[in-house]
Motif scaffolding. Structure first.
Motif, PDB file in Angstrom:
ATOM      1  N   ILE A 132      44.404  31.444 -23.805  1.00 12.53           N
ATOM      2  CA  ILE A 132      43.584  31.664 -22.606  1.00 12.53           C
ATOM      3  C   ILE A 132      43.432  33.153 -22.334  1.00 12.53           C
ATOM      4  O   ILE A 132      42.327  33.643 -22.066  1.00 12.53           O
ATOM      5  CB  ILE A 132      44.213  30.953 -21.391  1.00 12.53           C
ATOM      6  CG1 ILE A 132      44.176  29.434 -21.612  1.00 12.53           C
ATOM      7  CG2 ILE A 132      43.474  31.319 -20.111  1.00 12.53           C
ATOM      8  CD1 ILE A 132      44.843  28.647 -20.522  1.00 12.53           C
ATOM      9  N   ILE A 133      44.540  33.898 -22.446  1.00 14.53           N
ATOM     10  CA  ILE A 133      44.481  35.326 -22.153  1.00 14.53           C
ATOM     11  C   ILE A 133      43.580  36.051 -23.147  1.00 14.53           C
ATOM     12  O   ILE A 133      42.772  36.906 -22.768  1.00 14.53           O
ATOM     13  CB  ILE A 133      45.900  35.928 -22.129  1.00 14.53           C
ATOM     14  CG1 ILE A 133      46.631  35.431 -20.870  1.00 14.53           C
ATOM     15  CG2 ILE A 133      45.866  37.455 -22.138  1.00 14.53           C
ATOM     16  CD1 ILE A 133      48.073  35.804 -20.802  1.00 14.53           C
ATOM     17  N   ALA A 134      43.675  35.685 -24.434  1.00  9.15           N
ATOM     18  CA  ALA A 134      42.821  36.339 -25.425  1.00  9.15           C
ATOM     19  C   ALA A 134      41.348  36.086 -25.115  1.00  9.15           C
ATOM     20  O   ALA A 134      40.530  37.008 -25.127  1.00  9.15           O
ATOM     21  CB  ALA A 134      43.160  35.822 -26.828  1.00  9.15           C
ATOM     22  N   ARG A 135      41.020  34.838 -24.796  1.00 12.50           N
ATOM     23  CA  ARG A 135      39.612  34.512 -24.501  1.00 12.50           C
ATOM     24  C   ARG A 135      39.126  35.232 -23.253  1.00 12.50           C
ATOM     25  O   ARG A 135      38.020  35.786 -23.230  1.00 12.50           O
ATOM     26  CB  ARG A 135      39.461  33.000 -24.307  1.00 12.50           C
ATOM     27  CG  ARG A 135      39.390  32.219 -25.602  1.00 12.50           C
ATOM     28  CD  ARG A 135      39.648  30.749 -25.376  1.00 12.50           C
ATOM     29  NE  ARG A 135      38.583  30.068 -24.666  1.00 12.50           N
ATOM     30  CZ  ARG A 135      37.570  29.464 -25.284  1.00 12.50           C
ATOM     31  NH1 ARG A 135      37.504  29.462 -26.586  1.00 12.50           N
ATOM     32  NH2 ARG A 135      36.632  28.851 -24.600  1.00 12.50           N
ATOM     33  N   GLN A 136      39.964  35.222 -22.212  1.00  6.10           N
ATOM     34  CA  GLN A 136      39.522  35.836 -20.951  1.00  6.10           C
ATOM     35  C   GLN A 136      39.450  37.349 -21.062  1.00  6.10           C
ATOM     36  O   GLN A 136      38.566  37.971 -20.477  1.00  6.10           O
ATOM     37  CB  GLN A 136      40.461  35.437 -19.804  1.00  6.10           C
ATOM     38  CG  GLN A 136      40.498  33.956 -19.524  1.00  6.10           C
ATOM     39  CD  GLN A 136      39.234  33.470 -18.852  1.00  6.10           C
ATOM     40  OE1 GLN A 136      38.484  34.257 -18.292  1.00  6.10           O
ATOM     41  NE2 GLN A 136      38.971  32.180 -18.940  1.00  6.10           N
ATOM     42  N   THR A 137      40.405  37.946 -21.802  1.00  6.69           N
ATOM     43  CA  THR A 137      40.343  39.395 -21.989  1.00  6.69           C
ATOM     44  C   THR A 137      39.053  39.759 -22.701  1.00  6.69           C
ATOM     45  O   THR A 137      38.370  40.717 -22.320  1.00  6.69           O
ATOM     46  CB  THR A 137      41.541  39.881 -22.826  1.00  6.69           C
ATOM     47  OG1 THR A 137      42.740  39.418 -22.222  1.00  6.69           O
ATOM     48  CG2 THR A 137      41.567  41.394 -22.900  1.00  6.69           C
ATOM     49  N   ARG A 138      38.710  38.980 -23.708  1.00  9.14           N
ATOM     50  CA  ARG A 138      37.481  39.255 -24.448  1.00  9.14           C
ATOM     51  C   ARG A 138      36.279  39.205 -23.515  1.00  9.14           C
ATOM     52  O   ARG A 138      35.463  40.122 -23.489  1.00  9.14           O
ATOM     53  CB  ARG A 138      37.311  38.253 -25.587  1.00  9.14           C
ATOM     54  CG  ARG A 138      36.004  38.417 -26.338  1.00  9.14           C
ATOM     55  CD  ARG A 138      35.896  37.388 -27.455  1.00  9.14           C
ATOM     56  NE  ARG A 138      34.622  37.450 -28.151  1.00  9.14           N
ATOM     57  CZ  ARG A 138      33.539  36.771 -27.780  1.00  9.14           C
ATOM     58  NH1 ARG A 138      33.596  36.003 -26.717  1.00  9.14           N
ATOM     59  NH2 ARG A 138      32.428  36.871 -28.475  1.00  9.14           N
ATOM     60  N   SER A 139      36.172  38.127 -22.717  1.00  9.82           N
ATOM     61  CA  SER A 139      34.951  38.032 -21.911  1.00  9.82           C
ATOM     62  C   SER A 139      34.950  39.080 -20.797  1.00  9.82           C
ATOM     63  O   SER A 139      33.888  39.608 -20.460  1.00  9.82           O
ATOM     64  CB  SER A 139      34.735  36.617 -21.376  1.00  9.82           C
ATOM     65  OG  SER A 139      35.839  36.192 -20.663  1.00  9.82           O
ATOM     66  N   ALA A 140      36.129  39.404 -20.259  1.00  8.47           N
ATOM     67  CA  ALA A 140      36.175  40.455 -19.240  1.00  8.47           C
ATOM     68  C   ALA A 140      35.755  41.791 -19.847  1.00  8.47           C
ATOM     69  O   ALA A 140      35.004  42.562 -19.242  1.00  8.47           O
ATOM     70  CB  ALA A 140      37.579  40.555 -18.647  1.00  8.47           C
ATOM     71  N   MET A 141      36.237  42.074 -21.058  1.00 11.23           N
ATOM     72  CA  MET A 141      35.882  43.331 -21.726  1.00 11.23           C
ATOM     73  C   MET A 141      34.389  43.380 -22.020  1.00 11.23           C
ATOM     74  O   MET A 141      33.740  44.403 -21.824  1.00 11.23           O
ATOM     75  CB  MET A 141      36.652  43.461 -23.047  1.00 11.23           C
ATOM     76  CG  MET A 141      38.021  44.078 -22.939  1.00 11.23           C
ATOM     77  SD  MET A 141      38.023  45.719 -22.226  1.00 11.23           S
ATOM     78  CE  MET A 141      37.806  46.725 -23.681  1.00 11.23           C
ATOM     79  N   LEU A 142      33.834  42.251 -22.483  1.00 11.52           N
ATOM     80  CA  LEU A 142      32.401  42.225 -22.807  1.00 11.52           C
ATOM     81  C   LEU A 142      31.569  42.561 -21.579  1.00 11.52           C
ATOM     82  O   LEU A 142      30.593  43.308 -21.653  1.00 11.52           O
ATOM     83  CB  LEU A 142      32.009  40.846 -23.342  1.00 11.52           C
ATOM     84  CG  LEU A 142      32.385  40.553 -24.781  1.00 11.52           C
ATOM     85  CD1 LEU A 142      31.922  39.173 -25.185  1.00 11.52           C
ATOM     86  CD2 LEU A 142      31.783  41.599 -25.709  1.00 11.52           C
ATOM     87  N   GLU A 143      32.005  42.003 -20.435  1.00 13.91           N
ATOM     88  CA  GLU A 143      31.269  42.266 -19.206  1.00 13.91           C
ATOM     89  C   GLU A 143      31.320  43.751 -18.869  1.00 13.91           C
ATOM     90  O   GLU A 143      30.318  44.372 -18.534  1.00 13.91           O
ATOM     91  CB  GLU A 143      31.878  41.448 -18.077  1.00 13.91           C
ATOM     92  CG  GLU A 143      30.867  40.932 -17.090  1.00 13.91           C
ATOM     93  CD  GLU A 143      31.451  39.760 -16.328  1.00 13.91           C
ATOM     94  OE1 GLU A 143      31.964  39.999 -15.225  1.00 13.91           O
ATOM     95  OE2 GLU A 143      31.431  38.632 -16.852  1.00 13.91           O
ATOM     96  N   VAL A 144      32.529  44.322 -18.985  1.00 12.73           N
ATOM     97  CA  VAL A 144      32.715  45.724 -18.619  1.00 12.73           C
ATOM     98  C   VAL A 144      31.990  46.646 -19.600  1.00 12.73           C
ATOM     99  O   VAL A 144      31.414  47.660 -19.200  1.00 12.73           O
ATOM    100  CB  VAL A 144      34.223  46.046 -18.565  1.00 12.73           C
ATOM    101  CG1 VAL A 144      34.446  47.525 -18.390  1.00 12.73           C
ATOM    102  CG2 VAL A 144      34.869  45.278 -17.439  1.00 12.73           C
ATOM    103  N   LEU A 145      31.996  46.274 -20.881  1.00 12.63           N
ATOM    104  CA  LEU A 145      31.419  47.163 -21.897  1.00 12.63           C
ATOM    105  C   LEU A 145      29.923  47.383 -21.698  1.00 12.63           C
ATOM    106  O   LEU A 145      29.369  48.371 -22.162  1.00 12.63           O
ATOM    107  CB  LEU A 145      31.666  46.593 -23.304  1.00 12.63           C
ATOM    108  CG  LEU A 145      33.100  46.718 -23.814  1.00 12.63           C
ATOM    109  CD1 LEU A 145      33.224  46.123 -25.198  1.00 12.63           C
ATOM    110  CD2 LEU A 145      33.543  48.166 -23.834  1.00 12.63           C
ATOM    111  N   SER A 146      29.271  46.446 -20.989  1.00 17.30           N
ATOM    112  CA  SER A 146      27.836  46.628 -20.795  1.00 17.30           C
ATOM    113  C   SER A 146      27.538  47.422 -19.522  1.00 17.30           C
ATOM    114  O   SER A 146      26.380  47.616 -19.160  1.00 17.30           O
ATOM    115  CB  SER A 146      27.150  45.263 -20.729  1.00 17.30           C
ATOM    116  OG  SER A 146      27.672  44.535 -19.640  1.00 17.30           O
TER     117      SER A 146
END
Lengths: 337, 298
Positions: A216-230
């Motif tokens: 769960i943490i890996a998936r959520q970190t990824r999507s949180a990072m994707l949001e921030v990266l844009s």
């Protein structure tokens, strides 16, 4: 801030009453005669029946029983175990460190691996690395952990003989309980090899309990990072010519952490549910195994007390996460108060 | 009857479906998940024809026989369990129990959750507060623990396990329905239908509800997979389906003592759980991407 804290605590009051009503109702909804069920005795004489009824307060009106129950709870009396005749709270506190110890190591494993691979997948979005990491984490997320535990026992304990498969420490050691956290107690005892043995016993349960939070943490970190990266500020940071480590590790990660910390906080419930299965598989003497044992041995006061205590612990952790969230993300503070 | 008024509605539905499939099929893994799930469903329906043996027959001469094929005697691809029953057949019949359990949990949650969610969203005030506080209470206890306690009251068994699991999932559905109802209810089409004189039930169920369905469908799919996991977990703990029912979790529990001497009896049922859950989750991820209006690139 003060009102924010106050408001969050006020929100917990109805839930506290909800949980106590539920736990109180649980005992009254049991099939059959509650007196017999609670006393754990059969074929009682009418005198004995009346005596127990009086002792447990079951002769009073229901509302008064509930008030008595709340009164006792607020004074730290969670009832007495029918099996051991000891206060529930004592039993709970005695076993709880084992569960915390396992939960903490599982959480550390999940965060230490999950956050970096989540960031990595986000940075490498769309590549094979990303797909591989997301694929594996979906497998982890879909894992029936009781089977995962048995599989690891078969392989590591049985086939390869690498790790012990049950308990917290080898029976060769007799570590005195000081803190209840065996890793610390083993160090304090000064016995040679005790700490290593305790660590050795933790490997498999930690992996099993940590698997789902890790995914769960890996998936959520990824999507949180994707949001921030844009976001614009990340583009600005990159345009300024900052090193990738600084852009991702500092500018992006710091903002992504707001989501990640909330997710980590929310895993406490998952950990508690996972502990029930993990502790049962590995004979880990903690709360999860105790609850299962209590359900099976019909020690209903223990189940009731455990239910309320676990709910209270989860409520407090969620409160702390909420407050932390308010502190690291001031926008929340201003919108809600 | 194919009246003039019906035609645009029908073609719109077809267009919506086509659009949905366009976005859904963009994700290959989601299509693989869907195909796999379809395979499992077919396996459950036609278990009588697919399973090589009767799941309850005990082949006494082949107790705990290792997986083997091409042999003259004891020809069992997945081996046999402690009582000499064919593991493969038991697992195939187990799909029925797991899929039905997951399906009933989702249906119960959807129907009850939608009704409570709509009531809370429509009436607001004390109805809303009461419903939502009850849901908060359910959510404050970890799902598996809650289900265990409920099964302790109701008694062990597959049906009671399904009811208990449904209750623990209910809050998610109520919250989703309520929040999308509240968002939708202030939109213009709702006001228009109010002005046109639609009754409250028409507004709740016919005007607004269809527009709240997308997140509910996604939640339903994800709950379908967790329901299968939790049913198996309860079965494993001895509180779900009772032996000799070939429920996957129960299969693992009844063969647990053999796990070191006959590992296939434990490995294959668990693999079945993992694959089924994984397929549904893959499909659920695709569904979310296809149905989530925020993600939609129009």
């Amino acid at each position: 801030m003060f009102y924010f804290v106050l408001k969050r605590i006020a929100l917990l009051v109805p839930i506290f009453f909800g949980v106590t009503i539920m736990a109180f109702g649980f005992i009254r909804m049991l099939p059959g005669d509650p007196v017999a069920a609670l006393a754990g005795e059969r074929d009682m004489t009418p005198e004995r029946h009346a005596e127990i009824m009086l002792k447990l307060g079951l002769d009073k009106p229901v509302w008064q029983q509930y008030l008595d129950y709340i009164w006792n709870l607020l004074h730290g009396d969670f009832g007495t175990s029918v099996l051991t005749n000891r206060p529930i709270l004592d039993e709970f506190l005695e076993l709880f460190p084992a569960t915390i110890e396992l939960g903490l190591t599982a959480m550390i494993l999940a965060v230490v691996i999950g956050v970096p691979i989540g960031i990595f997948a986000a940075v490498k979005r769309g590549t094979l690395y990303d797909q591989g990491i997301m694929g594996i984490s979906l497998v982890g997320y879909s894992m029936p952990i009781f089977w995962w535990g048995l599989l690891l026992i078969i392989l590591f304990g049985g086939v390869w003989g690498l790790t012990p498969i049950s308990g917290r420490i080898s029976f060769l050691f007799d570590v005195e309980t000081v803190t209840g956290f065996l890793l610390i107690d083993a160090l304090l005892s000064g016995e040679e090899g005790a700490f290593a043995s305790a660590m050795h016993h933790m490997i498999l349960p930690t992996i099993v309990l940590g698997t789902i939070p890790l995914a769960i943490i890996a998936r959520q970190t990824r999507s949180a990072m994707l949001e921030v990266l844009s976001e614009d500020y990340v583009r600005t940071a990159r345009a300024k010519g900052l090193s990738p480590l600084r852009v991702y590790g500092l500018h992006a990660l710091r903002n992504a952490m707001i989501t990640v910390i909330t997710v980590i906080g929310l895993q406490v419930g998952t950990l508690m549910a996972g502990a029930i299965l993990t502790e049962t598989i590995f004979s880990w003497p903690g709360i999860g195994k105790w609850i299962i044992f209590s359900v099976f041995s019909r020690d209903y006061y223990a189940v009731q007390g455990g239910l309320v205590l676990i709910a209270m612990i989860i409520m407090s952790v969620n409160l702390v996460v909420d407050l932390l969230y308010g502190m690291i993300n001031p926008r929340i503070l201003h919108t809600s108060s | 009857m194919d009246s003039v008024a019906d035609t645009p509605r029908k073609s719109m539905l077809r267009q919506n479906l086509a659009e949905f499939w366009y976005y859904f099929s963009e994700s290959k893994s989601a299509v693989v998940g869907l195909a796999f799930l379809a395979g499992i469903i077919l396996m459950a329906i036609f278990a009588d024809f697919i399973a090589p043996h009767d799941p309850t027959i005990q082949y006494r001469e082949c107790l705990e026989h290792a997986p083997a094929w091409g042999e003259e005697k004891c020809n069992f691809i997945f081996g046999t369990d402690y009582a000499g029953r064919d593991m493969l057949s038991r697992i195939i019949y187990g799909t029925r129990l797991s899929l039905v359990a997951g399906g009933i949990v989702v249906l119960l949650c959807l129907s009850v959750g939608i009704v409570f969610g709509l009531l809370a969203g429509f009436f607001r005030g004390w109805v809303d507060t009461t419903i939502m506080r009850i849901m908060d209470t359910i959510m404050s206890v970890p799902g598996l623990l809650m289900a265990l306690v409920l099964v302790a009251i109701l008694g062990p068994g597959l049906l009671n396990a399904m009811i208990a699991i449904s209750i623990t999932y209910l809050p998610h559905f109520v919250r989703l329905t309520r929040s999308s109802y509240i968002t939708e209810s202030s939109k213009e089409y709702v006001i228009a239908s109010k002005v046109a004189g639609a009754g409250r039930f028409r507004i709740m169920f016919i005007t607004i509800l269809p527009n709240c369905m997308a997140p509910l469908i996604v939640q339903g799919t994800l709950s379908f997979s967790t329901a299968i996991l939790d049913t198996a977990a309860l079965g494993f703990l001895g509180m779900g389906a009772q032996p000799p029912a070939p429920e996957w979790g129960t299969l693992i529990a009844e063969n647990r003592d053999l796990m070191l001497s006959a590992p296939w009896t434990v490995t294959f049922p668990g693999l079945a759980i993992l694959l089924a859950v994984l397929a549904i989750n893959l499909m659920g991820d695709g569904l979310r991407d296809a149905l989530d209006p925020k993600m939609k690139r129009s």
